[in-house]
Write an enzyme that holds these catalytic residues in place. Sequence first.
Site, PDB file in Angstrom:
ATOM      1  N   HIS A   1      16.650 -13.925  -3.268  1.00 38.78           N
ATOM      2  CA  HIS A   1      16.128 -15.165  -3.820  1.00 38.78           C
ATOM      3  C   HIS A   1      16.066 -16.212  -2.718  1.00 38.78           C
ATOM      4  O   HIS A   1      17.015 -16.331  -1.944  1.00 38.78           O
ATOM      5  CB  HIS A   1      17.051 -15.653  -4.937  1.00 38.78           C
ATOM      6  CG  HIS A   1      16.657 -16.995  -5.471  1.00 38.78           C
ATOM      7  ND1 HIS A   1      15.578 -17.160  -6.318  1.00 38.78           N
ATOM      8  CD2 HIS A   1      17.175 -18.243  -5.253  1.00 38.78           C
ATOM      9  CE1 HIS A   1      15.465 -18.448  -6.611  1.00 38.78           C
ATOM     10  NE2 HIS A   1      16.414 -19.122  -5.984  1.00 38.78           N
TER      11      HIS A   1
ATOM     12  N   THR B   1     -13.684   3.692  11.400  1.00 40.65           N
ATOM     13  CA  THR B   1     -14.201   2.523  10.673  1.00 40.65           C
ATOM     14  C   THR B   1     -13.092   1.497  10.465  1.00 40.65           C
ATOM     15  O   THR B   1     -13.283   0.299  10.669  1.00 40.65           O
ATOM     16  CB  THR B   1     -14.752   2.984   9.302  1.00 40.65           C
ATOM     17  OG1 THR B   1     -15.796   3.923   9.531  1.00 40.65           O
ATOM     18  CG2 THR B   1     -15.286   1.815   8.504  1.00 40.65           C
TER      19      THR B   1
ATOM     20  N   ALA C   1      -7.657   3.969   4.113  1.00 36.54           N
ATOM     21  CA  ALA C   1      -7.116   4.402   5.400  1.00 36.54           C
ATOM     22  C   ALA C   1      -5.737   5.050   5.245  1.00 36.54           C
ATOM     23  O   ALA C   1      -5.468   6.097   5.846  1.00 36.54           O
ATOM     24  CB  ALA C   1      -7.022   3.202   6.336  1.00 36.54           C
TER      25      ALA C   1
END
Length: 464
Positions: free
Chosen positions: A443, A43, A319
């Site tokens: 940063h 799926t 999953a």
Amino acid sequence: MSERTHDLVIIGAGPAGYAAALRAAQLGLDTACIEREERLGGTCLRVGCIPSKALLESSEKFHEAQGALAAHGVKVARPKLDLKAMHGRKDEIVTALTDGIAGLFQKLRVTRYAGDGRLDGPGRVVVTGADGAETVLKAGKVLIATGSEPADLPGVTRDGDRIGDSTTALAYPAVPESLIVIGAGAIGLELGSVWSRLGAKITVLEYLDRILPGTDAEIARTALRFFKDQGLEFVLKAKVTGAEVQGKQVRVDVEGREPLTAARVLVAVGRRPHTAGLGLESVGVATDRRGFIPVNGSCETSAAGVFAVGDVIGGAMLAHKATDEAVACVERLAGKAAAFDPALVPAICYTDPEVAGVGRTEEDLKADGVPYRKGVAPFRANGRALALGHADGRVKVLAHKETDRLLGVHIVGPRAGDLIAEAAAAMAYGASSEDLARVCHAHPTLSEVLREAAQACYDTPLHG
Ligand code: NAD
């Protein structure tokens, strides 16, 4: 009828089954994997995580081109939607990934059987091909990894067209003018977001008084506000009792309310385990009241030598949980020490902003009387988030009041699904909120918001 023997026979090639097959083969087991669908990946790859993420990304681009780009000083003419191309791109991604699994099966010499697998007594599995031909596989060990399927809603018959499930909603041939989504879980909110961005009027009907069950309630409330600002309509405490196609519309009945109508209905009320026709009774594999297969700590079922992993055993129907559980299971079968902690499975809803969490929610901690501290930091003060133009949301860090050990991290905000990985890693190593806060974070990055929330949890945020 031909007969073959393997060390391990796996039924199902979704994220649990294919991962188990690859790992088992790597560890030297003669491994077979039975799959009825032409494409491997289950799926998740065929009609779940991957195609939905492709559409989420594409629909977001369309939506940005319609307005948000202007804020960056990028003016575009009115964008046109080419839905066929959008679906084509999605299909190409699915093909690339499912072909990739087939390639890995070949490389690692996993024997693939096409057809329906069924247990047929101890150590025997029968594969029935599309032409009805049967092959008998003899196996030392059998692993059931058959996954789940959309749950039915009493009174609502899915016709695969106007009243459909997630598979239908991943392939609407045109943007519906209106769409009623039944269920405010990840499927309903992700696919509701896709079609909303492409122009459909969305109404989400949810039985509970909140969205995203299982998610930290405060974070889910914030997310709800963002989704409403995006134009999605929500009716909470709405129990859908029926739906009927009436010409070009569907009428949806809601207990104690006036019926609603829309061009299409998406039923997204959860998933149920897939065990029909598996021959469980032939070896004495038990199922629980809801049809899940109970297993012990080694993922062994009530039948010796028969193991089960993934959605079919319950727990988080995700999953990555299925994959990790499967890998740990076959590593143990191959004689290795392996463990998987289901308490540290991150859960993500890939809306905009994304919603992600790992560990305990604030409600869990309150219910269990665990003393905790909480640190919160917003994205709106983060330079990278502002530069991205996605500064809505915040991070919430929960740590034990006495030991400072991290207990849960919950995020609604840009790239929350990627940010949560750091929290999961920290928690897996038993980190405290101070540990997390003292790690040097680059940063300008979104990860600084997680750090600020950790600082707020054990002391004071630098920018607080
Ligand atoms: P879900 O269980 O997460 O949500 C279903 C919702 O439907 C619930 O909120 C429930 O209260 C509601 N509901 C049930 N009956 C109803 C009724 N009669 N009327 C109105 N509302 C009703 O299920 P889902 O969204 O269908 O997803 C299925 C599974 O797949 C879940 O386990 C989910 O975690 C998983 N999934 C995960 C992701 C992701 O991680 N991004 C994406 C898709 C699916």
